[in-house]
Structure formats: C-alpha cells, structure tokens
Design an enzyme around this catalytic site. Structure first.
Site, PDB file in Angstrom:
ATOM      1  N   CYS A 192       0.806  -1.223   0.000  1.00 16.71           N
ATOM      2  CA  CYS A 192       0.000   0.000   0.000  1.00 16.71           C
ATOM      3  C   CYS A 192       0.838   1.270   0.000  1.00 16.71           C
ATOM      4  O   CYS A 192       0.309   2.352  -0.284  1.00 16.71           O
ATOM      5  CB  CYS A 192      -0.933  -0.001   1.195  1.00 16.71           C
ATOM      6  SG  CYS A 192      -2.020  -1.441   1.265  1.00 16.71           S
ATOM      7  N   ASN A 199     -10.290  -0.198  -0.003  1.00 22.27           N
ATOM      8  CA  ASN A 199      -8.828  -0.149   0.070  1.00 22.27           C
ATOM      9  C   ASN A 199      -8.257  -0.729  -1.221  1.00 22.27           C
ATOM     10  O   ASN A 199      -8.353  -1.924  -1.468  1.00 22.27           O
ATOM     11  CB  ASN A 199      -8.360  -0.957   1.283  1.00 22.27           C
ATOM     12  CG  ASN A 199      -6.849  -1.016   1.429  1.00 22.27           C
ATOM     13  OD1 ASN A 199      -6.108  -0.668   0.519  1.00 22.27           O
ATOM     14  ND2 ASN A 199      -6.384  -1.476   2.583  1.00 22.27           N
ATOM     15  N   HIS A 221      -3.441   7.098   2.300  1.00 22.69           N
ATOM     16  CA  HIS A 221      -3.874   5.776   1.842  1.00 22.69           C
ATOM     17  C   HIS A 221      -5.247   5.493   2.427  1.00 22.69           C
ATOM     18  O   HIS A 221      -5.475   5.671   3.627  1.00 22.69           O
ATOM     19  CB  HIS A 221      -2.865   4.729   2.292  1.00 22.69           C
ATOM     20  CG  HIS A 221      -3.340   3.325   2.133  1.00 22.69           C
ATOM     21  ND1 HIS A 221      -3.914   2.858   0.976  1.00 22.69           N
ATOM     22  CD2 HIS A 221      -3.333   2.277   3.006  1.00 22.69           C
ATOM     23  CE1 HIS A 221      -4.238   1.592   1.129  1.00 22.69           C
ATOM     24  NE2 HIS A 221      -3.895   1.213   2.344  1.00 22.69           N
TER      25      HIS A 221
END
Length: 354
Positions: A112, A311, A281
């Site tokens: 990520c 996500n 993020h």
C-alpha cells in the site's frame, strides 16, 4: 535547483460495484457493521480487468491531461502487489500497451506504500537527469487475493488504478492545473511546484502482520515440507490469500503514519498548519480519523473516497489525487501531504506543492 512536478493525473476503476448488502449474502456481516468499523460502503471489483489493463487506461488519461504522448515518456514505474504474471513485469506490459517505445520500465512492490515509493524513485531519476519525465502508476486487482469467506478481509479491498505524469523542472517552474493559466500578477505569488520533503521507512520484522503467499518450492530437489520455513505462514490452504492481523495493522498505522508525516514536514521546513490537504492511503476511516487527531489537524483537510472504492492498496493515493484534480479541489500553490502504509511493513510520506 531541479525538482519534479505532477502535470497530469488519471484513474481507472472496474465497472462492477459490490455493495455491503451483497457481501451480506457471502459472509456473516452487515452493511452497518462494515460502515461502522471501516467507513466503506462499496468497492469496485474486476470481472476481467487486469492490473495492466487498468494501469494502461489510467496512464492514457494522465498523458492526455498532461498534454504528452506516450513516445515522450522516459520512465514507467508500476506499483503493484497483485500482478497477473511474474514475467514480464507490469510496467513493460503497460509500455507495450500504450506505445511508450522510448521508456525504461519496471515494477515496484511496497504494497500500500507502493505509489509513494515509486513516486520517490521517479523523483530520484528525474532530479539526477536520468530522465526528463515519468509515468508513475499504482494498480491493483486485489479481489483475486481476497478470501471471500473471510469477513475480516473481504469487506476491505477493491480494484483500480491511478496514474500521474511527473516532469523534471526547475524550482521556479509552476504546476499544471485543470483550466486556464492564472494572471501574471497572481502567478508570481504561486510557490514552486514539486516535492519539498519526504520520509520513507521499512520494518521487515513486522512482515507477518500482513502477508500473502506465492507458489511453493516444489521442485524435484526440494521437499515440500522443508519449503515452509516461515512459521507465520498458515498451512490450511489460505496462504495464497491476504492474511492480516487487523489490530496490529491499526496500531502500526495510527502510531507510525503521524510520525512519518511529521518527519516529512520537518524535512520540508513546514508544520501541520501549513498544509492544505492530507491525501492518505484509503485503508480505514478510523485510521484517518486517528491520524488527524494525533496531528491536531482539521479533519476536513483529509479527503476520502474509501466509502466508494474501498482499500485499493498502491492505487488508493493516485486515484484519490485524480478525483481531487478532476473536481478542481487541488489549486496551484497548495501544499499537500501524501502518506501511506502497508505490508512489509512499509510506510512513507512526502510533502509537495501542487
């Protein structure tokens, strides 16, 4: 002095949207439970789109908005932890798909945090003169890595891609914005575009907190039982799906993200009140709330889209950047912070002027 500027953004999402209500049919969960714990209401899921096709679409949009052709691109970096193939790398496949015949291309895997690591890699290439411009892409199809019987993880992830075009420039250069150029008098008041400060870190000792296995060593020369040397790996067939200790990830993120942002701000000679937007993020709304609280920053400066896309790992920051850009919420001279965290464990933040 040389720096870099973002001159174009683009994004691509699969057309299939999976709502929380649909997930109620797969696992024991509820729309209310998911929203309360994550802030996510729906996510885009591939029905055939790949990391490369999504990345290529996002790249084409970014090039168009930057006013560049694919042949002009010197460097392509694709951040991804979910490629369909080990070989060739995603970046080389994107290069072929868009016709960027003059570009150097390779992948970056920092989960990520991948987009931030790739962006800073591009910055190093451009600052040292090894390239004049670059395409930096975050692209993921996480749905193939998700155990759709695990309610703790299948509710979190979505698929998509985001891309930016970055160009080498001098510190007196200005960023490109959608719309017409500013009047000369106002132009003089716009600070230089580019990355002002950064902080990037890895902690391999925490790798077992978030992991996903690959193919095992099953050659004629190795015994399968001896190949499983990592005691953290599950042995019930789930090792090829994303495995996550949610509580540990939460503790890591809420502690280290604010620290990393403050380190990047210090590197830039700025403080939290100097920042116009924090583009984080998009993992969990509670994490974003906690980061804003620990920084003593206005929560309104933390835009989100996770409620609509979930996500998307390395794609989350560039997709959100493109949304903000298309909505004209990024203004020339704005100081923004990009920050992410992920498997590895990895974490990164950078401060830039738009």
């Amino acid at each position: 002095m040389r720096t870099i500027r973002i001159t174009g953004t683009g994004s691509a999402l699969p057309g299939r949207i999976v709502t929380n209500k649909e997930l109620e049919q797969l696992v024991e969960t509820s729309d209310e439970w998911i929203r309360e714990r994550t802030g996510i209401a729906e996510r885009h899921v591939s029905v055939g789109e790949t990391v490369v096709t999504l990345a290529s679409e996002a790249a084409r949009k970014a090039l168009e908005r930057a006013g560049k052709t694919a042949e002009e691109i010197d460097l392509i970096l694709v951040a991804s932890c979910s490629p369909e193939q080990y070989l060739p790398c995603c970046a080389c496949q994107v290069q072929a798909a868009i016709g960027a015949v003059n570009a150097l291309a390779f992948d970056v895997n920092a989960a990520c945090s991948g987009f931030l690591f790739a962006l800073n890699t591009a910055d190093a290439y451009l600052r040292t003169g090894l390239a004049e411009n670059a395409l930096v892409i975050g692209s993921e199809v996480l749905s193939k890595l998700v155990d759709w019987t695990d309610r703790g993880s299948c509710i979190l992830f979505g698929d998509g891609a985001g891309a930016v075009v970055v160009e080498r420039c001098r510190t007196e250069s200005r960023a490109v914005e959608y719309g017409n150029a500013l009047p000369a008098a106002e132009e003089k008041r716009i600070p230089a575009a580019g990355i002002l400060g950064r902080a990037l870190h890895s902690d391999g000792t925490g790798g077992g907190v978030l992991q996903c296995g690959a193919r095992e060593l099953t050659t004629p020369y190795a015994r399968t039982s001896a190949a499983k040397t990592d005691q953290n790996q599950p042995t019930d067939g789930r090792e090829h799906y994303i495995q996550m200790d949610g509580q540990e990830v939460y503790r890591f993120a809420t502690r280290r993200v604010p620290q990393c942002i403050e380190e990047a701000l210090s590197d830039a000679g700025l403080t939290v009140p100097d920042i116009d937007l924090f583009v984080l993020h998009q993992a969990n709304a509670r994490i974003i709330d906690a980061v804003a609280k620990r920084l003593h920053a206005d929560r309104d400066k933390f835009p989100t889209n996770l409620e609509r896309v979930g996500n998307m790992s390395s794609a989350s920051i560039p997709v959100l950047l493109d949304e903000l850009n298309r909505q004209r919420k990024l203004h020339r001279g704005d100081r923004i912070v990009l920050a992410g965290f992920g498997a590895g464990l990895t974490i990164g933040a950078c401060v830039m002027t738009w």
